[in-house]
Write a protein that holds these residues in place. Structure first.
Motif, PDB file in Angstrom:
ATOM      1  N   GLU A 205       2.706  -3.488  -7.455  1.00  0.00           N
ATOM      2  CA  GLU A 205       2.220  -2.571  -6.896  1.00  0.00           C
ATOM      3  C   GLU A 205       3.354  -1.660  -7.644  1.00  0.00           C
ATOM      4  N   GLN A 206       3.012  -0.540  -8.694  1.00  0.00           N
ATOM      5  CA  GLN A 206       3.375   0.150  -9.188  1.00  0.00           C
ATOM      6  C   GLN A 206       4.392  -1.084 -10.685  1.00  0.00           C
ATOM      7  N   GLY A 207       3.960  -2.133 -10.963  1.00  0.00           N
ATOM      8  CA  GLY A 207       4.973  -2.447 -11.402  1.00  0.00           C
ATOM      9  C   GLY A 207       6.011  -3.442 -10.608  1.00  0.00           C
ATOM     10  N   LYS A 208       6.167  -3.456  -9.188  1.00  0.00           N
ATOM     11  CA  LYS A 208       7.046  -3.985  -9.013  1.00  0.00           C
ATOM     12  C   LYS A 208       6.468  -5.011  -8.043  1.00  0.00           C
ATOM     13  N   PRO A 209       7.041  -6.002  -7.944  1.00  0.00           N
ATOM     14  CA  PRO A 209       5.928  -7.929  -7.288  1.00  0.00           C
ATOM     15  C   PRO A 209       5.651  -7.242  -5.351  1.00  0.00           C
ATOM     16  N   LEU A 210       4.736  -7.528  -4.804  1.00  0.00           N
ATOM     17  CA  LEU A 210       4.704  -7.514  -3.741  1.00  0.00           C
ATOM     18  C   LEU A 210       3.831  -8.598  -2.948  1.00  0.00           C
ATOM     19  N   SER A 211       4.214  -8.884  -1.506  1.00  0.00           N
ATOM     20  CA  SER A 211       3.882 -10.092  -1.185  1.00  0.00           C
ATOM     21  C   SER A 211       3.551 -10.191   0.359  1.00  0.00           C
ATOM     22  N   VAL A 212       2.418 -11.277   0.270  1.00  0.00           N
ATOM     23  CA  VAL A 212       1.922  -9.837   1.479  1.00  0.00           C
ATOM     24  C   VAL A 212       1.040 -11.217   2.110  1.00  0.00           C
ATOM     25  N   ARG A 213       2.215 -11.210   3.749  1.00  0.00           N
ATOM     26  CA  ARG A 213       1.755 -12.814   4.618  1.00  0.00           C
ATOM     27  C   ARG A 213       0.425 -12.732   5.120  1.00  0.00           C
ATOM     28  N   ILE A 214      -0.012 -13.865   5.447  1.00  0.00           N
ATOM     29  CA  ILE A 214      -1.577 -13.282   5.184  1.00  0.00           C
ATOM     30  C   ILE A 214      -1.753 -14.750   6.000  1.00  0.00           C
ATOM     31  N   LYS A 215      -2.549 -14.743   7.759  1.00  0.00           N
ATOM     32  CA  LYS A 215      -3.252 -16.154   8.878  1.00  0.00           C
ATOM     33  C   LYS A 215      -4.503 -15.695   8.246  1.00  0.00           C
ATOM     34  N   PRO A 216      -4.642 -16.935   7.612  1.00  0.00           N
ATOM     35  CA  PRO A 216      -6.248 -16.973   6.837  1.00  0.00           C
ATOM     36  C   PRO A 216      -7.495 -17.101   8.561  1.00  0.00           C
ATOM     37  N   ARG A 217      -8.296 -17.054   8.355  1.00  0.00           N
ATOM     38  CA  ARG A 217      -9.524 -17.177   9.472  1.00  0.00           C
ATOM     39  C   ARG A 217      -9.756 -18.862   9.221  1.00  0.00           C
ATOM     40  N   LEU A 218     -10.121 -18.933   8.122  1.00  0.00           N
ATOM     41  CA  LEU A 218     -10.410 -20.002   6.999  1.00  0.00           C
ATOM     42  C   LEU A 218      -9.548 -20.764   5.741  1.00  0.00           C
ATOM     43  N   GLN A 254     -17.951  -9.240  -4.675  1.00  0.00           N
ATOM     44  CA  GLN A 254     -17.271  -8.335  -5.732  1.00  0.00           C
ATOM     45  C   GLN A 254     -15.469  -8.454  -5.684  1.00  0.00           C
ATOM     46  N   ILE A 255     -15.820  -7.743  -6.599  1.00  0.00           N
ATOM     47  CA  ILE A 255     -13.446  -7.290  -6.921  1.00  0.00           C
ATOM     48  C   ILE A 255     -12.943  -6.175  -6.009  1.00  0.00           C
ATOM     49  N   LEU A 256     -12.513  -6.923  -5.337  1.00  0.00           N
ATOM     50  CA  LEU A 256     -11.763  -5.302  -4.276  1.00  0.00           C
ATOM     51  C   LEU A 256      -9.478  -5.681  -5.255  1.00  0.00           C
ATOM     52  N   LEU A 257      -9.154  -4.702  -4.778  1.00  0.00           N
ATOM     53  CA  LEU A 257      -7.710  -4.158  -4.813  1.00  0.00           C
ATOM     54  C   LEU A 257      -7.208  -4.827  -6.084  1.00  0.00           C
ATOM     55  N   SER A 258      -8.281  -4.361  -7.147  1.00  0.00           N
ATOM     56  CA  SER A 258      -7.768  -4.613  -8.462  1.00  0.00           C
ATOM     57  C   SER A 258      -6.651  -3.794  -9.154  1.00  0.00           C
ATOM     58  N   GLU A 259      -6.464  -2.753  -8.853  1.00  0.00           N
ATOM     59  CA  GLU A 259      -5.471  -1.896  -9.277  1.00  0.00           C
ATOM     60  C   GLU A 259      -3.758  -2.758  -8.972  1.00  0.00           C
ATOM     61  N   PHE A 260      -4.090  -3.584  -7.813  1.00  0.00           N
ATOM     62  CA  PHE A 260      -2.742  -4.112  -7.212  1.00  0.00           C
ATOM     63  C   PHE A 260      -2.555  -6.418  -7.977  1.00  0.00           C
ATOM     64  N   GLU A 261      -3.446  -5.782  -8.593  1.00  0.00           N
ATOM     65  CA  GLU A 261      -3.839  -7.201  -9.367  1.00  0.00           C
ATOM     66  C   GLU A 261      -1.994  -7.528  -9.927  1.00  0.00           C
ATOM     67  N   PRO A 262      -1.902  -9.474 -10.439  1.00  0.00           N
ATOM     68  CA  PRO A 262      -0.163  -9.765 -10.661  1.00  0.00           C
ATOM     69  C   PRO A 262      -0.943  -9.610 -12.035  1.00  0.00           C
ATOM     70  N   ASP A 263       0.012  -9.350 -13.209  1.00  0.00           N
ATOM     71  CA  ASP A 263      -0.729 -10.372 -14.652  1.00  0.00           C
ATOM     72  C   ASP A 263      -1.042 -11.027 -14.748  1.00  0.00           C
ATOM     73  N   ILE A 264      -2.035 -10.633 -15.843  1.00  0.00           N
ATOM     74  CA  ILE A 264      -3.173 -11.748 -16.027  1.00  0.00           C
ATOM     75  C   ILE A 264      -2.727 -13.482 -16.354  1.00  0.00           C
TER      76      ILE A 264
END
Length: 299
Positions: A205-218, A254-264
């Motif tokens: 996010e704006q050049g800084k790492p962002l970690s999101v804790r998730i709880k998958p359904r599957l 479809q791709i979502l949140l492409s503006e938040f993708e990490p480095d290639i």
């Protein structure tokens, strides 16, 4: 029997974990294989293999000798090919490895093309989702996705891929688009591979790492299964862009949140060419590099 032939027979037995299967691989009789290994152990004064009625396993000394024998055989093969010359017709066997889906989608068509162009060649392909040790497993060429560590192998960059979020149009129509990674906790999520039920997805996010804790359904161990679940509208999954190129082209995802993708993530061809030019390996690398660099999904 000369020492190089003994080495070749020993390597075949160690890799096949059996005398009969090694004999079939080399197209010689089992007694010849048994005698060659016995003569080799007697000459070295070392036990290379543990044998039972059910299996054959390499000893610790045998494992060290196996690595050295592979190098000697490879050097001999390279010397033979150097005499023929790099401009000679490619001939002989190549062992190739790649990740499972990448191998099936991108590498296999190149292998088929190569074999059709050069009738005197053979290829064995190992598609596995792990880092293969080229020397220990007798691999000539590896397709690697990700940053490479320090290595004595030669690497040729042929493309790049992205880590992307995706979902089906039906899911998006029902549940809407998340505007920020933090909103993923309000969505049905699908985790691929071995991350388990408590996973963390990383973004930028704006050049800084962002970690999101998730709880998958599957959570599934198969990437194919995660893609299939997303196509069926179950939820959002995170995947490598190359793995869903077909689904994207067909409008199934479809791709979502492409503006938040990490480095290639880079894609390389890795090979263990030695001192001599190898027509079979050089021609294979040239063919694969041309195909992969021309693929829009990888560039």
């Amino acid at each position: 029997m000369d020492r190089l032939t003994e080495m070749q027979i020993y390597v075949a037995v160690a890799e096949a974990e059996g005398f009969a299967s090694a004999a079939r691989r080399l197209n010689i009789s089992p007694p010849v294989v048994t005698r060659a290994v016995a003569d080799l152990e007697a000459r070295l004064g070392v036990k290379l293999l543990n044998r039972t009625t059910r299996y054959v396993r390499v000893t610790e000394a045998g494992l060290r000798y196996l690595e050295d024998a592979r190098r000697v055989i490879a050097a001999a093969d390279e010397a033979d090919e150097a005499v023929i010359g790099i401009n000679g017709e490619p001939r002989g066997h190549i062992a190739v490895t790649a990740p499972v889906l990448f191998g099936r989608i991108y590498v296999m068509p190149g292998i088929v093309d190569y074999l059709q162009r050069y009738p005197a060649t053979e290829v064995s392909a190992m598609f596995v989702d792990r880092v293969v040790n080229l020397l220990e497993e007798g691999i000539d060429v590896a397709l690697r996705i990700g940053e490479l560590g320090d290595s004595s192998f030669h690497a040729l960059r042929v493309g790049s891929v992205r880590r992307v979020l995706c979902a089906s149009p039906d899911y998006i129509a029902q549940h809407g688009l998340p505007a920020h990674p933090n909103e993923l906790q309000n969505h049905s999520l699908i985790v691929a591979a071995s991350l388990g039920m408590n996973a963390e997805w990383r973004f930028m996010e704006q050049g800084k790492p962002l970690s999101v804790r998730i709880k998958p359904r599957l959570a599934v161990t198969s990437i194919d299964s995660a893609i299939d679940a997303a196509v069926r509208g179950l939820g959002i999954t995170r995947i490598m862009s190359y793995q869903i190129a077909q689904e994207l082209a067909q409008g199934k995802l479809q791709i979502l949140l492409s503006e938040f993708e990490p480095d290639i993530v880079p894609v390389h061809i890795l090979h263990r060419e030695g001192r001599y030019a190898s027509a079979k390996i050089r021609s294979f690398i040239d063919l694969m590099a041309e195909r992969l660099r021309a693929n829009q999904s990888l560039n």
